[in-house]
Scaffold this motif. Structure first.
Motif, PDB file in Angstrom:
ATOM      1  N   LEU A  17       0.712  -0.655  -0.143  1.00  0.00           N
ATOM      2  CA  LEU A  17      -0.131  -0.433   0.423  1.00  0.00           C
ATOM      3  C   LEU A  17       1.302   1.932  -0.196  1.00  0.00           C
ATOM      4  O   LEU A  17       0.784   2.586  -1.042  1.00  0.00           O
ATOM      5  CB  LEU A  17      -1.073   0.041   1.549  1.00  0.00           C
ATOM      6  CG  LEU A  17      -2.212   0.880   1.553  1.00  0.00           C
ATOM      7  CD1 LEU A  17      -3.241   0.852  -0.252  1.00  0.00           C
ATOM      8  CD2 LEU A  17      -2.938   1.239   2.576  1.00  0.00           C
ATOM      9  N   ALA A  20       2.624   1.931  -3.389  1.00  0.00           N
ATOM     10  CA  ALA A  20       1.394   2.097  -4.397  1.00  0.00           C
ATOM     11  C   ALA A  20       1.159   3.454  -4.281  1.00  0.00           C
ATOM     12  O   ALA A  20       1.396   4.484  -5.107  1.00  0.00           O
ATOM     13  CB  ALA A  20       0.297   1.277  -4.026  1.00  0.00           C
ATOM     14  N   PHE A  21       1.243   3.903  -3.474  1.00  0.00           N
ATOM     15  CA  PHE A  21       0.550   5.547  -2.538  1.00  0.00           C
ATOM     16  C   PHE A  21       1.848   6.287  -3.057  1.00  0.00           C
ATOM     17  O   PHE A  21       2.101   7.591  -3.532  1.00  0.00           O
ATOM     18  CB  PHE A  21       1.015   5.828  -1.153  1.00  0.00           C
ATOM     19  CG  PHE A  21       0.472   6.668  -0.889  1.00  0.00           C
ATOM     20  CD1 PHE A  21      -1.260   8.086  -0.839  1.00  0.00           C
ATOM     21  CD2 PHE A  21       1.505   8.067  -0.381  1.00  0.00           C
ATOM     22  CE1 PHE A  21      -1.806   8.909  -0.810  1.00  0.00           C
ATOM     23  CE2 PHE A  21       0.739   9.322   0.448  1.00  0.00           C
ATOM     24  CZ  PHE A  21       0.159   9.703   0.272  1.00  0.00           C
ATOM     25  N   VAL A  24       1.757   6.702  -6.912  1.00  0.00           N
ATOM     26  CA  VAL A  24       0.185   7.323  -7.405  1.00  0.00           C
ATOM     27  C   VAL A  24       1.414   8.924  -6.662  1.00  0.00           C
ATOM     28  O   VAL A  24       0.266   9.499  -7.933  1.00  0.00           O
ATOM     29  CB  VAL A  24      -0.403   7.019  -7.288  1.00  0.00           C
ATOM     30  CG1 VAL A  24      -1.590   7.685  -7.019  1.00  0.00           C
ATOM     31  CG2 VAL A  24      -1.221   4.888  -7.337  1.00  0.00           C
ATOM     32  N   THR A  65      -7.398   7.870  -7.863  1.00  0.00           N
ATOM     33  CA  THR A  65      -6.118   7.016  -7.313  1.00  0.00           C
ATOM     34  C   THR A  65      -6.236   7.007  -6.276  1.00  0.00           C
ATOM     35  O   THR A  65      -6.057   6.688  -4.943  1.00  0.00           O
ATOM     36  CB  THR A  65      -5.425   6.614  -8.192  1.00  0.00           C
ATOM     37  OG1 THR A  65      -6.798   5.760 -10.059  1.00  0.00           O
ATOM     38  CG2 THR A  65      -4.822   4.831  -7.946  1.00  0.00           C
ATOM     39  N   PHE A  66      -5.007   8.728  -6.024  1.00  0.00           N
ATOM     40  CA  PHE A  66      -4.642   9.359  -5.231  1.00  0.00           C
ATOM     41  C   PHE A  66      -5.599   9.358  -3.932  1.00  0.00           C
ATOM     42  O   PHE A  66      -5.415   8.791  -3.161  1.00  0.00           O
ATOM     43  CB  PHE A  66      -3.814  10.680  -5.962  1.00  0.00           C
ATOM     44  CG  PHE A  66      -3.200  11.244  -4.664  1.00  0.00           C
ATOM     45  CD1 PHE A  66      -1.520  10.716  -4.652  1.00  0.00           C
ATOM     46  CD2 PHE A  66      -3.598  11.911  -3.838  1.00  0.00           C
ATOM     47  CE1 PHE A  66      -1.389  11.095  -2.994  1.00  0.00           C
ATOM     48  CE2 PHE A  66      -3.351  12.595  -2.668  1.00  0.00           C
ATOM     49  CZ  PHE A  66      -2.168  12.501  -2.751  1.00  0.00           C
ATOM     50  N   LEU A  69      -6.429   5.841  -2.267  1.00  0.00           N
ATOM     51  CA  LEU A  69      -5.547   5.295  -1.857  1.00  0.00           C
ATOM     52  C   LEU A  69      -4.877   6.245  -0.760  1.00  0.00           C
ATOM     53  O   LEU A  69      -4.993   5.515   0.021  1.00  0.00           O
ATOM     54  CB  LEU A  69      -3.750   5.899  -2.396  1.00  0.00           C
ATOM     55  CG  LEU A  69      -3.507   4.695  -3.451  1.00  0.00           C
ATOM     56  CD1 LEU A  69      -2.441   4.091  -4.188  1.00  0.00           C
ATOM     57  CD2 LEU A  69      -3.477   3.277  -2.842  1.00  0.00           C
ATOM     58  N   SER A  70      -5.369   7.789  -0.674  1.00  0.00           N
ATOM     59  CA  SER A  70      -5.353   8.177   0.915  1.00  0.00           C
ATOM     60  C   SER A  70      -6.291   8.471   1.560  1.00  0.00           C
ATOM     61  O   SER A  70      -5.873   7.801   2.939  1.00  0.00           O
ATOM     62  CB  SER A  70      -5.753   9.682   0.434  1.00  0.00           C
ATOM     63  OG  SER A  70      -4.535  10.336  -0.761  1.00  0.00           O
ATOM     64  N   ALA A  72      -7.217   4.673   1.716  1.00  0.00           N
ATOM     65  CA  ALA A  72      -6.916   3.207   2.189  1.00  0.00           C
ATOM     66  C   ALA A  72      -5.585   3.436   3.177  1.00  0.00           C
ATOM     67  O   ALA A  72      -5.976   2.868   4.052  1.00  0.00           O
ATOM     68  CB  ALA A  72      -6.658   2.387   0.821  1.00  0.00           C
ATOM     69  N   MET A  73      -5.177   4.339   2.757  1.00  0.00           N
ATOM     70  CA  MET A  73      -3.640   4.841   3.821  1.00  0.00           C
ATOM     71  C   MET A  73      -4.280   5.379   5.459  1.00  0.00           C
ATOM     72  O   MET A  73      -3.888   4.727   6.287  1.00  0.00           O
ATOM     73  CB  MET A  73      -2.625   5.473   3.633  1.00  0.00           C
ATOM     74  CG  MET A  73      -1.841   5.091   2.250  1.00  0.00           C
ATOM     75  SD  MET A  73      -1.267   4.349   2.413  1.00  0.00           S
ATOM     76  CE  MET A  73       0.207   6.113   2.965  1.00  0.00           C
ATOM     77  N   ARG A  76      -6.177   2.126   6.793  1.00  0.00           N
ATOM     78  CA  ARG A  76      -4.891   0.327   6.959  1.00  0.00           C
ATOM     79  C   ARG A  76      -4.080   0.883   8.086  1.00  0.00           C
ATOM     80  O   ARG A  76      -3.454   0.321   8.665  1.00  0.00           O
ATOM     81  CB  ARG A  76      -4.283   0.286   5.306  1.00  0.00           C
ATOM     82  CG  ARG A  76      -3.666  -0.774   5.914  1.00  0.00           C
ATOM     83  CD  ARG A  76      -4.310  -1.515   6.138  1.00  0.00           C
ATOM     84  NE  ARG A  76      -3.243  -2.727   6.293  1.00  0.00           N
ATOM     85  CZ  ARG A  76      -2.543  -3.474   7.364  1.00  0.00           C
ATOM     86  NH1 ARG A  76      -2.333  -2.156   8.563  1.00  0.00           N
ATOM     87  NH2 ARG A  76      -1.400  -4.064   7.638  1.00  0.00           N
ATOM     88  N   GLU A 101       3.887  13.175   0.018  1.00  0.00           N
ATOM     89  CA  GLU A 101       4.551  11.799   0.727  1.00  0.00           C
ATOM     90  C   GLU A 101       6.189  11.805   1.209  1.00  0.00           C
ATOM     91  O   GLU A 101       6.830  11.121   2.006  1.00  0.00           O
ATOM     92  CB  GLU A 101       5.171  11.585  -0.712  1.00  0.00           C
ATOM     93  CG  GLU A 101       5.527   9.485  -1.334  1.00  0.00           C
ATOM     94  CD  GLU A 101       6.429   9.616  -0.950  1.00  0.00           C
ATOM     95  OE1 GLU A 101       7.416   8.667  -0.327  1.00  0.00           O
ATOM     96  OE2 GLU A 101       7.960  10.658  -1.754  1.00  0.00           O
TER      97      GLU A 101
END
Length: 129
Positions: A17, A20-21, A24, A65-66, A69-70, A72-73, A76, A101
């Motif tokens: 993850l 990928a972050f 992206v 997607t960003f 993923l944000s 999801a971060m 998670r 990042e």
């Protein structure tokens, strides 16, 4: 079997993850650049709008997607709502996702649970890479 110790699946998932972050976040900045160049050719040089058509679509997909993923971060890795908000806001100005990042990596935000506990980095200084 192998002699290497097995990593828990949760740590492996977090590493994937985070990787990928980071990818992206970089792609979001690159597509921003392409879109800005395309806008130059469309509006200033008045020559073509192909760049806007191509990079507009790419940037839109990478932007969504960003954002996903944000979130999801946040779920998670246990980010605070403030960290999620900073990630989402960083997707708006050009190239700010790279700054976010770098900041997140330096402050240990890529370590699961680190953003929730104030003394976490001193107890577990290794980040997920």
């Amino acid at each position: 079997m192998s002699d290497q110790p097995q990593r828990p699946a949760a740590t492996s998932d977090a590493r994937i993850l985070v990787r990928a972050f980071r990818i992206v976040a970089t792609l979001e900045a690159v597509t921003w650049l392409g879109l800005l160049i395309g806008m130059y050719f469309k509006w200033i040089a008045k020559s073509t709008e192909v760049g806007v058509r191509i990079f507009g679509s790419l940037h839109g997909a990478v932007f969504v997607t960003f954002v996903v993923l944000s979130i999801a971060m946040y779920v998670r890795l246990g980010w605070r709502p403030r960290t999620l908000l900073l990630a989402l806001v960083s997707s708006l100005p050009p190239f700010a996702t790279i700054a976010f990042e770098v900041w997140a990596a330096r402050t240990g935000r890529f370590v699961p649970g680190a953003d929730r506990c104030s003394d976490f980095p001193s107890r577990y200084p290794t980040s997920v890479r």
